[in-house]
Design a protein around this motif. Structure first.
Motif, PDB file in Angstrom:
ATOM      1  N   ARG A   1       0.833  -1.206   0.000  1.00  0.00           N
ATOM      2  CA  ARG A   1       0.000   0.000   0.000  1.00  0.00           C
ATOM      3  C   ARG A   1       0.871   1.261   0.000  1.00  0.00           C
ATOM      4  NH1 ARG A   1      -3.285   2.501   4.244  1.00  0.00           N
ATOM      5  NH2 ARG A   1      -2.735   0.762   5.616  1.00  0.00           N
TER       6      ARG A   1
ATOM      7  N   ALA B   1      -3.699  10.132  -0.952  1.00  0.00           N
ATOM      8  CA  ALA B   1      -3.906   8.893  -0.208  1.00  0.00           C
ATOM      9  C   ALA B   1      -5.340   8.400  -0.343  1.00  0.00           C
ATOM     10  CB  ALA B   1      -3.558   9.109   1.264  1.00  0.00           C
TER      11      ALA B   1
ATOM     12  N   ARG C   1      -5.333   6.298  -3.374  1.00  0.00           N
ATOM     13  CA  ARG C   1      -4.601   5.062  -3.071  1.00  0.00           C
ATOM     14  C   ARG C   1      -5.497   4.073  -2.343  1.00  0.00           C
ATOM     15  NH1 ARG C   1      -1.038   5.711   1.966  1.00  0.00           N
ATOM     16  NH2 ARG C   1      -3.187   5.676   2.772  1.00  0.00           N
ATOM     17  N   ASP C   2      -6.212   4.547  -1.317  1.00  0.00           N
ATOM     18  CA  ASP C   2      -7.038   3.642  -0.518  1.00  0.00           C
ATOM     19  C   ASP C   2      -8.238   3.134  -1.305  1.00  0.00           C
ATOM     20  OD1 ASP C   2      -5.288   3.943   1.554  1.00  0.00           O
ATOM     21  OD2 ASP C   2      -6.484   5.430   2.627  1.00  0.00           O
TER      22      ASP C   2
ATOM     23  N   TRP D   1      -6.745   0.442  -3.447  1.00  0.00           N
ATOM     24  CA  TRP D   1      -6.392  -0.704  -2.598  1.00  0.00           C
ATOM     25  C   TRP D   1      -7.636  -1.512  -2.213  1.00  0.00           C
ATOM     26  CZ3 TRP D   1      -1.619  -2.477  -1.636  1.00  0.00           C
ATOM     27  CH2 TRP D   1      -1.449  -3.398  -0.615  1.00  0.00           C
ATOM     28  N   GLU D   2      -8.704  -0.803  -1.865  1.00  0.00           N
ATOM     29  CA  GLU D   2      -9.954  -1.491  -1.524  1.00  0.00           C
ATOM     30  C   GLU D   2     -10.499  -2.259  -2.718  1.00  0.00           C
ATOM     31  OE1 GLU D   2     -14.549  -0.379  -0.381  1.00  0.00           O
ATOM     32  OE2 GLU D   2     -12.946   0.834   0.486  1.00  0.00           O
TER      33      GLU D   2
ATOM     34  N   ASP E   1      -2.035  -6.374   5.602  1.00  0.00           N
ATOM     35  CA  ASP E   1      -2.450  -4.973   5.625  1.00  0.00           C
ATOM     36  C   ASP E   1      -3.892  -4.855   6.120  1.00  0.00           C
ATOM     37  OD1 ASP E   1      -3.665  -2.408   4.420  1.00  0.00           O
ATOM     38  OD2 ASP E   1      -1.518  -2.132   4.078  1.00  0.00           O
TER      39      ASP E   1
ATOM     40  N   ARG F   1      -6.152  -2.689   5.812  1.00  0.00           N
ATOM     41  CA  ARG F   1      -7.148  -2.133   4.900  1.00  0.00           C
ATOM     42  C   ARG F   1      -7.410  -3.043   3.704  1.00  0.00           C
ATOM     43  NH1 ARG F   1      -7.907   3.634   6.026  1.00  0.00           N
ATOM     44  NH2 ARG F   1      -9.198   3.644   4.150  1.00  0.00           N
TER      45      ARG F   1
END
Length: 360
Positions: free
Chosen positions: A17, A31, A34-35, A38-39, A188, A190
């Motif tokens: 991440r 960010a 990014r999240d 990532w999700e 991680d 998340r």
């Protein structure tokens, strides 16, 4: 002059991440983006960049198509045990290389055994993977993708994955960086959020890797394959024992256990008439005496390239009784998938074994 070659596409599953965030920041994304990405990767389990449409900004999808890729393995072959509890997969990678992944269902939990290399360089004589040699290391994303594939299978039946064991094809500590980068992705919070105590890394005894694990405090349980309690007996089964003799290996294990305050699991494959005697159990007890240790006793899973046979139940019980006298707890590992050759490397060997030419 010919035009300069374009840089290779980066697999998104290869990036932690933090690394993903750094790459997106270079493109001007925050960010938050990014999240969201990532999700999509680890909660929604998207399998292609096309599936990102509507989940992240359109211009980000365009940038991702230009510089990255998503590489999910395809199922080359699969087998199911007669009891329905074990599902073994031979997964084909983007370059045609194949690796094994095994899903094992137990009461109330599921475990996946993943590979860290295509083949193995350690040469353990009773292991089908060791008999085939090393083709190449796997990338972090290729290790993670095995887990994602199994998570997808479990979601279809409403099950969840609890345990990950890094003891499929390959020696994890021979591919240290990629293996532990994959672990960082798997734990991680998340993403898949696998609890570190539910991830076990199994090594044949790569001493520098064990010490590095201790110094870095990596979030895994450590299992060490012994199979012999003297250098001569161990080297006959595990050739790497010639490089790192038992005194060096045990020093590294004690260093790990004392520095991390963790128990080490020692694996012992019981081979009838070879390493299953009461005398050998006493030698093992002396070797591990005083350590924070647990012995996993594993009746041999026979392979085509090794003539040994599993120990009898009586020999297994006698072996354990000796270990108990030294204050060493032990567990007989539950054998799963024997009818489908679920041992490491057996499916690949069976499917890809060259066929003999017919006479005439």
């Amino acid at each position: 002059m010919p035009p300069a070659a374009s840089p290779p596409l980066v697999s998104l599953h290869d990036l932690s991440r933090a690394a993903l965030g750094q790459r997106l920041a270079e493109w001007g994304y925050s960010a938050f983006h990014r999240d969201a990405l990532w999700e999509a990767l680890y909660r929604r389990h998207v399998k292609s960049l096309d599936e990102l449409e509507g989940l992240v900004r359109p211009e980000l999808v365009t940038r991702l198509r230009e510089h990255t890729c998503l590489r999910s393995p395809t199922v080359h072959h699969e087998t199911f045990s007669s009891d329905g509890h074990t599902h073994k997969l031979l997964l084909r990678q983007h370059d045609g290389q194949t690796i094994e992944t095994v899903l094992m269902r137990f009461k109330g939990r599921a475990t996946v055994c993943v590979s860290t290399q295509a083949g193995c360089a350690m040469g353990c004589v009773f292991c089908a993977t060791g008999q085939m040699g090393l083709a190449r290391h796997l990338s972090p994303g290729e290790i993670v993708a095995q887990v994602l594939h199994v998570v997808g299978l479990l979601r279809q039946t409403g099950e969840t994955l609890r345990n990950i064991v890094l003891m499929g094809m390959g020696e994890p500590l021979h591919n240290y960086d990629a293996t532990l980068e994959a672990v960082d992705i798997l734990v991680d919070p998340r993403g898949l959020a696998i609890g570190p105590r539910f991830i076990t890394l199994s090594t044949v005894g790569v001493v520098p890797g064990i010490r590095r694990l201790a110094d870095e405090d990596r979030p895994v349980q450590l299992a060490v394959s012994l199979h012999g309690a003297t250098d001569a007996e161990r080297a006959a089964l595990v050739p790497v024992g010639k490089r790192w003799p038992l005194n060096e290996l045990m020093d590294a294990c004690r260093y790990y256990s004392e520095k991390r305050g963790r128990r080490i699991f020692f694996e012992w494959t019981l081979i009838a008439g070879q390493n299953d005697t009461v005398d050998q159990a006493h030698t093992l007890g002396q070797l591990l005496k005083g350590m924070e240790a647990h012995v996993n006793v594993i009746p041999l899973n026979p392979t085509v390239g090794f003539g040994g046979t599993p120990s009898t139940p009586e020999a297994v019980r006698a072996f354990q009784q000796v270990l108990t006298s030294y204050g060493l707890p032990s567990t007989v590992r539950q054998r799963r998938g024997i009818d489908i050759d679920a041992g490491c490397g057996q499916l690949k060997a069976a499917v890809e074994r060259p066929r003999r030419s017919l006479p005439g």
